[in-house]
Every structure is written in structure tokens, then in C-alpha cells.
Design a protein around this motif. Structure first.
Motif, PDB file in Angstrom:
ATOM      1  N   GLY A   1     -48.837   3.950 -69.883  1.00  0.00           N
ATOM      2  CA  GLY A   1     -49.852   2.901 -69.895  1.00  0.00           C
ATOM      3  C   GLY A   1     -50.344   2.600 -71.298  1.00  0.00           C
ATOM      4  O   GLY A   1     -50.525   1.441 -71.680  1.00  0.00           O
ATOM      5  N   ILE A   2     -50.564   3.649 -72.080  1.00  0.00           N
ATOM      6  CA  ILE A   2     -51.020   3.458 -73.461  1.00  0.00           C
ATOM      7  C   ILE A   2     -49.948   2.747 -74.282  1.00  0.00           C
ATOM      8  O   ILE A   2     -50.243   1.821 -75.044  1.00  0.00           O
ATOM      9  N   ILE A   3     -48.697   3.148 -74.112  1.00  0.00           N
ATOM     10  CA  ILE A   3     -47.598   2.498 -74.852  1.00  0.00           C
ATOM     11  C   ILE A   3     -47.480   1.025 -74.442  1.00  0.00           C
ATOM     12  O   ILE A   3     -47.283   0.149 -75.281  1.00  0.00           O
ATOM     13  N   TRP A   4     -47.631   0.743 -73.170  1.00  0.00           N
ATOM     14  CA  TRP A   4     -47.536  -0.643 -72.689  1.00  0.00           C
ATOM     15  C   TRP A   4     -48.651  -1.513 -73.273  1.00  0.00           C
ATOM     16  O   TRP A   4     -48.420  -2.633 -73.732  1.00  0.00           O
ATOM     17  N   VAL A   5     -49.886  -0.989 -73.256  1.00  0.00           N
ATOM     18  CA  VAL A   5     -51.019  -1.746 -73.803  1.00  0.00           C
ATOM     19  C   VAL A   5     -50.833  -1.975 -75.297  1.00  0.00           C
ATOM     20  O   VAL A   5     -51.064  -3.084 -75.797  1.00  0.00           O
ATOM     21  N   LEU A   6     -50.431  -0.950 -76.045  1.00  0.00           N
ATOM     22  CA  LEU A   6     -50.223  -1.113 -77.485  1.00  0.00           C
ATOM     23  C   LEU A   6     -49.096  -2.098 -77.778  1.00  0.00           C
ATOM     24  O   LEU A   6     -49.196  -2.914 -78.705  1.00  0.00           O
ATOM     25  N   GLY A   7     -48.024  -2.059 -77.009  1.00  0.00           N
ATOM     26  CA  GLY A   7     -46.926  -3.003 -77.200  1.00  0.00           C
ATOM     27  C   GLY A   7     -47.362  -4.439 -76.956  1.00  0.00           C
ATOM     28  O   GLY A   7     -47.035  -5.353 -77.732  1.00  0.00           O
TER      29      GLY A   7
ATOM     30  N   LEU B   1     -47.576  -7.534 -79.725  1.00  0.00           N
ATOM     31  CA  LEU B   1     -46.949  -8.839 -79.475  1.00  0.00           C
ATOM     32  C   LEU B   1     -47.970  -9.966 -79.509  1.00  0.00           C
ATOM     33  O   LEU B   1     -47.695 -11.069 -79.990  1.00  0.00           O
ATOM     34  N   TRP B   2     -49.162  -9.714 -79.026  1.00  0.00           N
ATOM     35  CA  TRP B   2     -50.199 -10.745 -78.995  1.00  0.00           C
ATOM     36  C   TRP B   2     -50.711 -11.033 -80.407  1.00  0.00           C
ATOM     37  O   TRP B   2     -50.919 -12.181 -80.779  1.00  0.00           O
ATOM     38  N   ILE B   3     -50.918  -9.967 -81.192  1.00  0.00           N
ATOM     39  CA  ILE B   3     -51.403 -10.153 -82.562  1.00  0.00           C
ATOM     40  C   ILE B   3     -50.339 -10.841 -83.415  1.00  0.00           C
ATOM     41  O   ILE B   3     -50.639 -11.705 -84.234  1.00  0.00           O
ATOM     42  N   ALA B   4     -49.077 -10.494 -83.227  1.00  0.00           N
ATOM     43  CA  ALA B   4     -47.999 -11.108 -83.987  1.00  0.00           C
ATOM     44  C   ALA B   4     -47.688 -12.522 -83.493  1.00  0.00           C
ATOM     45  O   ALA B   4     -46.811 -13.178 -84.040  1.00  0.00           O
ATOM     46  N   ASP B   5     -48.389 -12.974 -82.465  1.00  0.00           N
ATOM     47  CA  ASP B   5     -48.257 -14.313 -81.907  1.00  0.00           C
ATOM     48  C   ASP B   5     -46.868 -14.531 -81.312  1.00  0.00           C
ATOM     49  O   ASP B   5     -46.353 -15.643 -81.299  1.00  0.00           O
ATOM     50  N   LEU B   6     -46.252 -13.465 -80.874  1.00  0.00           N
ATOM     51  CA  LEU B   6     -44.966 -13.596 -80.209  1.00  0.00           C
ATOM     52  C   LEU B   6     -45.144 -13.828 -78.704  1.00  0.00           C
ATOM     53  O   LEU B   6     -44.241 -14.280 -78.033  1.00  0.00           O
ATOM     54  N   LYS B   7     -46.311 -13.493 -78.203  1.00  0.00           N
ATOM     55  CA  LYS B   7     -46.625 -13.697 -76.797  1.00  0.00           C
ATOM     56  C   LYS B   7     -47.728 -14.745 -76.738  1.00  0.00           C
ATOM     57  O   LYS B   7     -48.712 -14.663 -77.471  1.00  0.00           O
TER      58      LYS B   7
END
Length: 108
Positions: free
Chosen positions: A24-30, A34-40
Motif C-alpha cells: 500500500g505504501i509503495i502504491w501510494v508513493l508511486g 506520477l502525479w507530481i511529475a504530471d504523468l498522471k
């Protein structure tokens, strides 16, 4: 023996919970990366509007008004709602119910 079995199950459940928390922690960090890098795409970003092709309006169907329609006649000979046999049956049933009701009312 039973104590070792219980401890084994407890350790197994603890391992599964720890793995679940770690995943869960790895999923949230991933997702955060992605959100900060504007890829999502962000949830607040509006989607571009899809333009629909402009079509000519459909012609309205021609409907005859009530005054233009021929008058309908009511055919009483098709199936009458209450036949004489039906009326007699209902009167007989009603009188039986009334007799039973009067008999119950006179008992008290």
C-alpha cells in the motif's frame, strides 16, 4: 504442540498484514510521484470538451389534431362489462356475505 501451531498462524497473519501495508505504501508513493511529475492527469483538471457535429434539426411529425380526426363510435355489442349472469352472481355473493355478517353480529 498447539501453542506452536497458534504462534505459526499468528506469525503468518502478521506477515500478510505487513506485506499488505508495504504494498500500500509503495502504491501510494508511486501514484504520488506520477502525479507530481504530471504523468498522471490530475483530478482537478478538466477534460477537453468533445464537440459533436452540428446536425440539422429533425422535422416535426405531422399529427392530426383532435378536430381533424373522425369521431369514434362506442360499440356496446363487443363485450359488455357486466353481463346479467355476472350481476346475478355478484348479488348472490353479496347476500351470502350479508347473511354471514348479520349472523356474526347477532352473536354478540
Amino acid at each position: 504442540m498447539l501453542v506452536f501451531l497458534a504462534l505459526g498462524w499468528l506469525a503468518y497473519v502478521g506477515f500478510l498484514l505487513a506485506a499488505l501495508v508495504l504494498v500500500g505504501i509503495i502504491w501510494v508513493l508511486g501514484n504520488l510521484v506520477l502525479w507530481i511529475a504530471d504523468l498522471k492527469p490530475r483530478l482537478t483538471r478538466r477534460k477537453p470538451a468533445v464537440r459533436k457535429p452540428v446536425a440539422s434539426p429533425r422535422p416535426k411529425p405531422i399529427v392530426a389534431s383532435v378536430r381533424d380526426r373522425p369521431e369514434a363510435h362506442v360499440a356496446t355489442d363487443i363485450w359488455p362489462k357486466w353481463t346479467p349472469a355476472r350481476r346475478q352472481y355478484m348479488e348472490r355473493e353479496l347476500s351470502l356475505w350479508q347473511e354471514q355478517f348479520d349472523a356474526l353480529a347477532s352473536r354478540t
